[in-house]
Design a protein around this motif. Structure first.
Motif, PDB file in Angstrom:
ATOM      1  N   TYR A   1       0.891  -1.215   0.064  1.00 54.68           N
ATOM      2  CA  TYR A   1      -0.019   0.059  -0.019  1.00 54.68           C
ATOM      3  C   TYR A   1       0.791   1.243   0.056  1.00 54.68           C
ATOM      4  CZ  TYR A   1      -2.983   3.868   1.888  1.00 54.68           C
ATOM      5  OH  TYR A   1      -3.743   4.659   2.147  1.00 54.68           O
ATOM      6  N   VAL A   2       0.734   2.056  -0.843  1.00 57.47           N
ATOM      7  CA  VAL A   2       1.387   3.348  -0.860  1.00 57.47           C
ATOM      8  C   VAL A   2       0.275   4.428  -0.741  1.00 57.47           C
ATOM      9  CG1 VAL A   2       2.736   5.004  -2.252  1.00 57.47           C
ATOM     10  CG2 VAL A   2       3.025   2.467  -2.535  1.00 57.47           C
ATOM     11  N   PRO A   3       0.338   5.106   0.218  1.00 55.90           N
ATOM     12  CA  PRO A   3      -0.721   6.199   0.628  1.00 55.90           C
ATOM     13  C   PRO A   3      -0.940   7.291  -0.624  1.00 55.90           C
ATOM     14  CG  PRO A   3       0.601   6.074   2.617  1.00 55.90           C
ATOM     15  CD  PRO A   3       1.329   5.300   1.588  1.00 55.90           C
ATOM     16  N   GLY A   4      -2.216   7.504  -1.071  1.00 57.31           N
ATOM     17  CA  GLY A   4      -2.336   8.362  -1.962  1.00 57.31           C
ATOM     18  C   GLY A   4      -1.964   8.004  -3.367  1.00 57.31           C
ATOM     19  N   GLU A   5      -1.752   6.814  -3.598  1.00 56.98           N
ATOM     20  CA  GLU A   5      -1.154   6.087  -5.055  1.00 56.98           C
ATOM     21  C   GLU A   5      -2.224   4.979  -5.469  1.00 56.98           C
ATOM     22  OE1 GLU A   5       0.779   8.156  -6.613  1.00 56.98           O
ATOM     23  OE2 GLU A   5       1.848   9.198  -4.893  1.00 56.98           O
ATOM     24  N   SER A   6      -2.078   4.825  -6.829  1.00 62.28           N
ATOM     25  CA  SER A   6      -2.909   3.538  -7.095  1.00 62.28           C
ATOM     26  C   SER A   6      -1.817   2.462  -7.461  1.00 62.28           C
ATOM     27  CB  SER A   6      -3.407   3.717  -8.513  1.00 62.28           C
ATOM     28  OG  SER A   6      -4.062   2.785  -9.077  1.00 62.28           O
ATOM     29  N   VAL A   7      -1.721   1.655  -6.322  1.00 62.78           N
ATOM     30  CA  VAL A   7      -0.497   0.643  -6.483  1.00 62.78           C
ATOM     31  C   VAL A   7      -1.146  -0.165  -7.470  1.00 62.78           C
ATOM     32  CG1 VAL A   7       0.213   0.949  -4.032  1.00 62.78           C
ATOM     33  CG2 VAL A   7      -1.619  -0.788  -4.480  1.00 62.78           C
ATOM     34  N   LEU A   8      -2.123  -0.573  -7.908  1.00 61.22           N
ATOM     35  CA  LEU A   8      -2.455  -1.503  -8.918  1.00 61.22           C
ATOM     36  C   LEU A   8      -1.579  -1.237 -10.383  1.00 61.22           C
ATOM     37  CD1 LEU A   8      -6.562  -1.746  -8.782  1.00 61.22           C
ATOM     38  CD2 LEU A   8      -4.742  -3.138  -7.637  1.00 61.22           C
ATOM     39  N   ALA A   9      -0.901  -0.176 -10.409  1.00 64.14           N
ATOM     40  CA  ALA A   9      -0.186   0.159 -11.430  1.00 64.14           C
ATOM     41  C   ALA A   9       1.268  -0.356 -11.418  1.00 64.14           C
ATOM     42  CB  ALA A   9      -0.137   1.898 -11.763  1.00 64.14           C
ATOM     43  N   ILE A  10       1.634  -0.892 -10.173  1.00 64.09           N
ATOM     44  CA  ILE A  10       2.961  -1.438  -9.858  1.00 64.09           C
ATOM     45  C   ILE A  10       3.241  -2.499 -10.682  1.00 64.09           C
ATOM     46  CG2 ILE A  10       4.244  -2.368  -8.057  1.00 64.09           C
ATOM     47  CD1 ILE A  10       2.821  -1.005  -5.896  1.00 64.09           C
ATOM     48  N   ASP A  11       4.356  -2.585 -11.436  1.00 67.82           N
ATOM     49  CA  ASP A  11       4.802  -3.698 -12.352  1.00 67.82           C
ATOM     50  C   ASP A  11       5.507  -4.570 -11.394  1.00 67.82           C
ATOM     51  OD1 ASP A  11       5.461  -5.560 -14.104  1.00 67.82           O
ATOM     52  OD2 ASP A  11       5.447  -3.962 -15.841  1.00 67.82           O
ATOM     53  N   VAL A  12       5.314  -5.766 -10.927  1.00 70.87           N
ATOM     54  CA  VAL A  12       5.954  -6.723 -10.069  1.00 70.87           C
ATOM     55  C   VAL A  12       6.515  -7.696 -10.849  1.00 70.87           C
ATOM     56  CG1 VAL A  12       4.928  -5.760  -7.915  1.00 70.87           C
ATOM     57  CG2 VAL A  12       3.906  -7.867  -9.109  1.00 70.87           C
ATOM     58  N   ARG A  13       6.751  -7.829 -12.043  1.00 72.46           N
ATOM     59  CA  ARG A  13       7.121  -8.861 -12.853  1.00 72.46           C
ATOM     60  C   ARG A  13       8.680  -9.095 -12.526  1.00 72.46           C
ATOM     61  NH1 ARG A  13       6.321  -7.515 -18.840  1.00 72.46           N
ATOM     62  NH2 ARG A  13       6.136  -5.467 -18.146  1.00 72.46           N
ATOM     63  N   PRO A  14       9.248 -10.187 -12.293  1.00 71.57           N
ATOM     64  CA  PRO A  14      10.549 -10.532 -11.790  1.00 71.57           C
ATOM     65  C   PRO A  14      11.371 -10.017 -12.892  1.00 71.57           C
ATOM     66  CG  PRO A  14       9.027 -12.604 -11.747  1.00 71.57           C
ATOM     67  CD  PRO A  14       8.301 -11.418 -12.420  1.00 71.57           C
ATOM     68  N   ASP A  15      11.121  -9.754 -14.081  1.00 68.57           N
ATOM     69  CA  ASP A  15      12.254  -9.248 -15.021  1.00 68.57           C
ATOM     70  C   ASP A  15      12.511  -7.823 -14.802  1.00 68.57           C
ATOM     71  OD1 ASP A  15       9.518  -9.329 -16.067  1.00 68.57           O
ATOM     72  OD2 ASP A  15      10.680  -8.664 -17.862  1.00 68.57           O
ATOM     73  N   LEU A  16      11.618  -7.153 -14.253  1.00 68.29           N
ATOM     74  CA  LEU A  16      11.512  -5.731 -14.030  1.00 68.29           C
ATOM     75  C   LEU A  16      12.142  -5.318 -12.537  1.00 68.29           C
ATOM     76  CD1 LEU A  16       8.451  -4.393 -15.796  1.00 68.29           C
ATOM     77  CD2 LEU A  16      10.822  -4.831 -16.733  1.00 68.29           C
ATOM     78  N   LEU A  17      12.483  -6.194 -11.894  1.00 64.60           N
ATOM     79  CA  LEU A  17      12.852  -6.101 -10.350  1.00 64.60           C
ATOM     80  C   LEU A  17      14.426  -6.220 -10.262  1.00 64.60           C
ATOM     81  CD1 LEU A  17       9.914  -7.835  -8.567  1.00 64.60           C
ATOM     82  CD2 LEU A  17      10.263  -5.464  -8.847  1.00 64.60           C
ATOM     83  N   GLY A  18      14.983  -6.276 -11.324  1.00 65.60           N
ATOM     84  CA  GLY A  18      16.604  -6.553 -11.006  1.00 65.60           C
ATOM     85  C   GLY A  18      17.335  -5.215 -10.481  1.00 65.60           C
ATOM     86  N   SER A  19      16.568  -4.155 -11.004  1.00 69.09           N
ATOM     87  CA  SER A  19      17.387  -2.736 -10.271  1.00 69.09           C
ATOM     88  C   SER A  19      16.531  -2.174  -9.215  1.00 69.09           C
ATOM     89  CB  SER A  19      17.294  -1.875 -11.332  1.00 69.09           C
ATOM     90  OG  SER A  19      15.918  -1.633 -11.796  1.00 69.09           O
ATOM     91  N   ALA A  20      15.830  -3.122  -8.416  1.00 63.39           N
ATOM     92  CA  ALA A  20      14.666  -2.523  -7.424  1.00 63.39           C
ATOM     93  C   ALA A  20      15.524  -2.244  -6.183  1.00 63.39           C
ATOM     94  CB  ALA A  20      13.699  -3.988  -7.227  1.00 63.39           C
TER      95      ALA A  20
END
Length: 274
Positions: free
Chosen positions: A191-210
């Motif tokens: 949960y991120v206050p005030g933000e639409s977290v449904l837009a979070i992209d949590v695909r493993p290939d995009l988390l290498g720089s997380a």
């Protein structure tokens, strides 16, 4: 061998500061002081007895074991919004490298309070892994205007968020928090206050720089999740489309197709969506 006493079931809160190690000595010193003041102010406003929290300090955050009478509901649903507001006030007018943004993890479970070198218990390990997960780091990084990102365990989401709805359940994004190098994987909710977290992209290939990255700490330009830096923002009410691949000339016209996800596997050999 010493007798192992029974554990206590407690609410656990882990807090970590974004981009702490990238600060110089002076900014780290100021950040630690501001962190302590903001946490104390939030607890005072919420009526939490922070003096009785069992706190294991880290330079960039803390692990806290809360007293048995602490309201799980208040911790899960009220702490993060208050921290977000207080940090926005603190960060106003500061340079990007001086701003403070926090990742907060909340879990509950049995913990031994008499450990020889800390607080033994799987619940302690879990909350620390949750707050350090690439998924939570990515969530905070994808919202440069946010001051806090929260992750709660699956059990607390279903027991507290869904049951009482002080925070709207649909504003939480379900993720699988993974730290392969720690052999850790667990269902959780962000949960991120005030933000639409449904837009979070949590695909493993995009988390290498997380991992923690410096950010501008304010609104405006977004962050390119593929690591290419800030992407342009629309001017005068225009739109910016991302992660879109087109097939054919003028793919937005009739008779053509696009893959909105940008994943090749979503297109068949003829370029049509599956």
């Amino acid at each position: 061998m010493a007798y192992v006493t029974d554990p206590d079931r407690r609410v656990l809160v882990a807090v970590d500061m974004e981009s702490y190690s990238g600060r110089d000595n002076v900014l780290q010193h100021r950040a630690q002081l501001a962190f302590r003041e903001v946490m104390a102010a939030a607890c005072g406003e919420l009526g939490f007895d922070r003096a009785n929290w069992l706190i294991q300090q880290g330079g960039d955050g803390e692990l806290a074991i809360l007293p048995p009478e602490t309201s799980e509901r208040a911790v899960v649903t009220r702490l993060t919004p208050v921290l977000d507001r207080l940090l926005r006030e603190h960060n106003r007018g500061l340079s990007s490298e001086a701003r403070i943004r926090l990742r907060v993890g909340v879990h509950e479970g049995p913990v031994h309070l008499d450990g020889a070198n800390g607080y033994p218990g799987d619940a302690v390990v879990t909350v620390c892994r949750l707050v350090d997960s690439p998924q939570l780091k990515a969530a905070l990084r994808q919202f440069p205007g946010a001051a806090v990102a929260l992750i709660v365990s699956d059990r607390l989401y279903h027991d507290i968020v869904r049951q009482y709805q002080d925070l709207r359940p649909e504003h939480f994004q379900q993720v699988t928090a993974r730290l392969p190098e720690k052999n850790f994987e667990a269902a959780a909710w962000i949960y991120v206050p005030g933000e639409s977290v449904l837009a979070i992209d949590v695909r493993p290939d995009l988390l290498g720089s997380a991992s923690d990255q410096p950010n501008d700490g304010g609104g405006g330009g977004g962050v390119d999740r593929h690591g290419r830096g800030p992407h342009p923002q629309p001017a005068g009410g225009g739109q910016v489309f991302q992660d879109i691949r087109s097939r054919g000339i003028g793919a937005f016209g009739n008779g053509n197709s696009i893959s909105v996800s940008g994943r090749p596997e979503d297109l068949d050999s003829w370029g049509s969506p599956r």
